[in-house]
Design a protein around this motif. Structure first.
Motif, PDB file in Angstrom:
ATOM      1  N   PRO A   4       5.532  67.883 113.146  1.00 22.81           N
ATOM      2  CA  PRO A   4       5.982  66.902 113.365  1.00 22.81           C
ATOM      3  C   PRO A   4       7.409  66.907 113.538  1.00 22.81           C
ATOM      4  O   PRO A   4       8.019  67.183 112.904  1.00 22.81           O
ATOM      5  N   MET A   5       7.726  64.956 114.526  1.00 22.63           N
ATOM      6  CA  MET A   5       8.938  65.143 114.422  1.00 22.63           C
ATOM      7  C   MET A   5       9.381  63.577 113.978  1.00 22.63           C
ATOM      8  O   MET A   5       8.687  62.669 113.909  1.00 22.63           O
ATOM      9  N   PRO A   6      10.928  63.721 112.638  1.00 23.71           N
ATOM     10  CA  PRO A   6      11.278  62.487 112.450  1.00 23.71           C
ATOM     11  C   PRO A   6      11.283  61.380 113.590  1.00 23.71           C
ATOM     12  O   PRO A   6      11.842  61.880 114.894  1.00 23.71           O
ATOM     13  N   ALA A   7      11.413  60.591 112.970  1.00 19.95           N
ATOM     14  CA  ALA A   7      12.333  59.218 113.858  1.00 19.95           C
ATOM     15  C   ALA A   7      13.614  59.558 114.563  1.00 19.95           C
ATOM     16  O   ALA A   7      13.031  58.970 115.991  1.00 19.95           O
ATOM     17  N   SER A   8      14.104  60.291 114.181  1.00 21.63           N
ATOM     18  CA  SER A   8      15.760  60.163 114.709  1.00 21.63           C
ATOM     19  C   SER A   8      15.406  60.990 116.234  1.00 21.63           C
ATOM     20  O   SER A   8      15.996  61.238 117.049  1.00 21.63           O
ATOM     21  N   GLU A   9      14.355  62.054 115.845  1.00 20.66           N
ATOM     22  CA  GLU A   9      13.805  62.852 116.710  1.00 20.66           C
ATOM     23  C   GLU A   9      13.492  62.203 118.052  1.00 20.66           C
ATOM     24  O   GLU A   9      13.804  62.263 119.029  1.00 20.66           O
ATOM     25  N   VAL A  10      12.419  61.017 117.366  1.00 22.32           N
ATOM     26  CA  VAL A  10      11.814  60.942 118.972  1.00 22.32           C
ATOM     27  C   VAL A  10      12.614  59.005 119.383  1.00 22.32           C
ATOM     28  O   VAL A  10      12.711  58.947 119.923  1.00 22.32           O
ATOM     29  N   LEU A  11      13.623  59.445 119.018  1.00 25.46           N
ATOM     30  CA  LEU A  11      14.383  58.465 119.091  1.00 25.46           C
ATOM     31  C   LEU A  11      14.941  58.867 120.739  1.00 25.46           C
ATOM     32  O   LEU A  11      16.238  58.499 121.233  1.00 25.46           O
ATOM     33  N   TYR A  12      16.055  60.247 120.000  1.00 23.83           N
ATOM     34  CA  TYR A  12      16.559  61.253 120.936  1.00 23.83           C
ATOM     35  C   TYR A  12      15.741  61.290 122.494  1.00 23.83           C
ATOM     36  O   TYR A  12      16.653  60.876 123.646  1.00 23.83           O
ATOM     37  N   ARG A  13      14.501  61.358 121.873  1.00 22.52           N
ATOM     38  CA  ARG A  13      13.447  61.732 123.441  1.00 22.52           C
ATOM     39  C   ARG A  13      13.295  60.221 124.123  1.00 22.52           C
ATOM     40  O   ARG A  13      13.263  60.291 125.638  1.00 22.52           O
TER      41      ARG A  13
END
Length: 199
Positions: free
Chosen positions: A100-109
């Motif tokens: 599962p991706m944290p929100a900061s990782e999703v933002l980076y994507r």
């Protein structure tokens, strides 16, 4: 014994003959109907046998409703970033990971921009690509249980409305999926007012 007049006897004979004729007609009609019903039953049985022989089971009519929809199973390892269609509408693009991706990782994507596959589908972004900014930093913080802050490496004041929506909807859905969440965008030039995702 009193005999009936000749004229009366003639009328009675005609009436009896008419009644016998009517009964004969009814009987013939009944026989014809029976034959028709029998033929129909044979035809239905034959059709059923043919269908069964082809592997098709006879069935009653089924009323058609709304068009069928296809749902794609989404697990905790799948997140969505929001790009823009050629018409400027927000469109989700799936990003998958082994965890599962944290929100900061999703933002980076999101900040990395559309993939070749996304671009082939007509998607684009109005955000500055992260790979073109030296020393870029970003992050997602919790202000309170219903409000998130997005820290960005570029000024947020000049962002277009579609670009802000890309950020707000991506982070809101990544941080608190299915909940009403406010997102504050923060850049070197300060904060923007909190916004909610409206798709």
């Amino acid at each position: 014994m009193t005999s009936l007049p000749t004229r009366t006897r003639t009328r009675l004979r005609k009436r009896a003959a008419g009644e016998r004729g009517g009964r004969a007609a009814v009987a013939a009609a009944g026989a014809a109907a029976g034959a028709t019903a029998g033929a129909t039953a044979v035809a239905v049985a034959l059709a059923g046998a043919l269908l069964s022989g082809c592997g098709i089971k006879p069935t009653s009519a089924v009323e058609a409703g709304a068009p069928a929809t296809v749902s794609v199973p989404v697990g905790p390892e799948t997140a969505f970033v929001y790009f823009l269609s050629p018409e400027g509408r927000l469109m989700p693009a799936a990003r998958r990971s082994t965890l599962p991706m944290p929100a900061s990782e999703v933002l980076y994507r999101l900040l990395r921009g559309p993939t070749d596959e996304d671009r082939a589908a007509g998607l684009h972004t109005e955000l500055p690509p992260v790979d073109t900014v030296a020393g870029a930093s970003w992050g997602v913080e919790t202000i309170d249980p219903a409000t998130m802050r997005v820290r960005l490496y570029f000024p947020v004041g000049p962002l277009s409305w579609p670009a802000r929506r890309q950020l707000v909807c991506t982070v809101a859905h990544a941080a608190r999926p299915g909940q009403d969440t406010e997102v504050v965008l923060t850049g070197p030039d300060g904060d923007l007012d909190a916004e909610r995702c409206r798709l």
